[in-house]
Scaffold this active site. Structure first.
Site, PDB file in Angstrom:
ATOM      1  N   GLU A   1      -5.996   6.641  -2.074  1.00 21.38           N
ATOM      2  CA  GLU A   1      -5.903   5.594  -1.072  1.00 21.38           C
ATOM      3  C   GLU A   1      -6.741   4.305  -1.882  1.00 21.38           C
ATOM      4  O   GLU A   1      -6.079   3.232  -1.463  1.00 21.38           O
ATOM      5  CB  GLU A   1      -6.991   6.008   0.103  1.00 21.38           C
ATOM      6  CG  GLU A   1      -6.171   6.886   1.031  1.00 21.38           C
ATOM      7  CD  GLU A   1      -5.035   6.040   1.704  1.00 21.38           C
ATOM      8  OE1 GLU A   1      -5.020   5.197   2.077  1.00 21.38           O
ATOM      9  OE2 GLU A   1      -4.076   6.868   1.775  1.00 21.38           O
TER      10      GLU A   1
ATOM     11  N   HIS B   1       1.796   4.327  -3.106  1.00 23.23           N
ATOM     12  CA  HIS B   1       1.551   5.549  -3.048  1.00 23.23           C
ATOM     13  C   HIS B   1       2.834   6.477  -3.753  1.00 23.23           C
ATOM     14  O   HIS B   1       2.561   7.362  -4.403  1.00 23.23           O
ATOM     15  CB  HIS B   1       1.700   6.303  -1.443  1.00 23.23           C
ATOM     16  CG  HIS B   1       0.311   6.123  -0.942  1.00 23.23           C
ATOM     17  ND1 HIS B   1      -1.103   6.531  -1.589  1.00 23.23           N
ATOM     18  CD2 HIS B   1      -0.329   5.319   0.242  1.00 23.23           C
ATOM     19  CE1 HIS B   1      -1.996   6.385  -0.817  1.00 23.23           C
ATOM     20  NE2 HIS B   1      -1.843   5.914   0.226  1.00 23.23           N
TER      21      HIS B   1
ATOM     22  N   HIS C   1       1.106  -1.092   0.027  1.00 23.13           N
ATOM     23  CA  HIS C   1       0.051  -0.063  -0.046  1.00 23.13           C
ATOM     24  C   HIS C   1       0.763   1.239   0.034  1.00 23.13           C
ATOM     25  O   HIS C   1       0.649   2.204  -0.879  1.00 23.13           O
ATOM     26  CB  HIS C   1      -0.827  -0.044   1.152  1.00 23.13           C
ATOM     27  CG  HIS C   1      -1.712   1.161   1.518  1.00 23.13           C
ATOM     28  ND1 HIS C   1      -3.059   1.327   1.065  1.00 23.13           N
ATOM     29  CD2 HIS C   1      -1.356   2.438   1.961  1.00 23.13           C
ATOM     30  CE1 HIS C   1      -3.645   2.631   1.281  1.00 23.13           C
ATOM     31  NE2 HIS C   1      -2.627   3.324   1.755  1.00 23.13           N
ATOM     32  N   GLU C   2       1.629   1.153   0.904  1.00 22.47           N
ATOM     33  CA  GLU C   2       2.711   2.344   0.965  1.00 22.47           C
ATOM     34  C   GLU C   2       3.644   2.557  -0.136  1.00 22.47           C
ATOM     35  O   GLU C   2       3.604   3.919  -0.855  1.00 22.47           O
ATOM     36  CB  GLU C   2       3.602   2.416   2.339  1.00 22.47           C
ATOM     37  CG  GLU C   2       2.613   2.520   3.532  1.00 22.47           C
ATOM     38  CD  GLU C   2       1.704   3.785   3.718  1.00 22.47           C
ATOM     39  OE1 GLU C   2       2.267   4.938   3.343  1.00 22.47           O
ATOM     40  OE2 GLU C   2       0.657   3.635   4.099  1.00 22.47           O
TER      41      GLU C   2
END
Length: 268
Positions: free
Chosen positions: A198, A140, A136-137
């Site tokens: 997100e 980004h 997820h990070e």
């Protein structure tokens, strides 16, 4: 004059919009990625110098963070390189560090600088859940969400219009960067990730974890644990501040699951 500025702003927006190689979505990118990576490196190094970094030679947890992160980085680099999109990772020099901090947090800066806080590990509980967070990070950064957020703020302040020169010495640009990547304070509070960003990080992050050999199904119980952590009366995890791990998020993840599973081959 106002009309002229509006026209110039529109021209800048159109010219600076480019198609993201990962998501396929058009994004506003006023800041050169190389400059953003340079600014990120400076912030990252300062953060490490002021933090208690856990050594991989003495900590199995730190070694796990590095191992899981490296597997994800290698898997996605190989995948996008085969697609002819190696330029996605131009300037990236991956680093994965565990920092002794009770906050439930993790982040990835442009250029591949990743930090996990020890406070996250009791909630993650296993490598697959950690991979969900790191995927997820990392997405980004890889999807250039930070550049997009900064560009939106820069445009609002008139930076990049009428011949403004973007340099790391520009105090306005530095101010926007600090509010976006204020690692030493509160990550993403002043310029939080949008719900679209997100959702993209959830979607492609799930695929990242699967590509690296981690079961994407672990995302569901992990985010359920995160939801409990946020509702326990303690300070909510930083990356829940704009997109809580509620039923909607979990439902979206379930919708991404079949696609993610097509990329999943268990770690040997």
């Amino acid at each position: 004059m106002k009309k002229i500025l509006l026209i110039m702003s529109a021209v800048v927006v159109v010219a600076a919009c480019s198609k993201n190689a990962v998501t396929g979505r058009k994004q506003l990118s006023l800041l050169p990625e190389s400059q953003l990576q340079q600014m990120a490196l400076q912030e990252y190094q300062q953060f490490l110098s002021q933090s208690k970094v856990v050594s991989t030679t003495t900590s199995k947890d730190a070694e796990m963070v590095r191992r899981v992160g490296t597997r994800i980085a290698n898997a996605i680099t190989e995948y996008y390189t085969k697609q002819g999109k190696a330029s996605i990772f131009e300037g990236y020099k991956w680093e994965f560090n565990l920092v002794d901090n009770k906050e439930i947090n993790a982040w990835c800066m442009p250029g591949g600088k990743v930090v996990v806080y020890t406070g996250l590990l009791p909630v993650a509980q296993n490598e697959a859940a950690l991979a969900i967070v790191l995927g997820h990070e990392i997405m980004h950064a890889v999807a250039k969400h930070g550049n997009e957020r900064m560009s939106q703020a820069m445009l609002a302040q008139g930076i990049g219009i009428a011949g403004d020169v973007l340099t790391s010495r520009n105090s306005q640009v530095n101010g926007i960067f600090n509010s976006t990547y204020g690692i030493g304070a509160q990550v993403g509070v002043l310029l939080p990730n949008s719900r679209k960003q997100e959702s993209e990080a959830d979607h492609y992050g799930l695929i990242c974890a699967a590509m690296a050999g981690y079961n994407p199904k672990e995302a569901i119980p992990f985010w359920q644990r995160m939801s409990k952590a946020a509702g326990s009366g303690t300070k909510p995890p930083e990356f829940l501040s704009t997109h809580p791990s509620d039923e909607k998020r979990i439902k979206q993840l379930e919708g991404y699951m079949d696609e993610a599973l097509t990329y999943y081959k268990p770690v040997k």
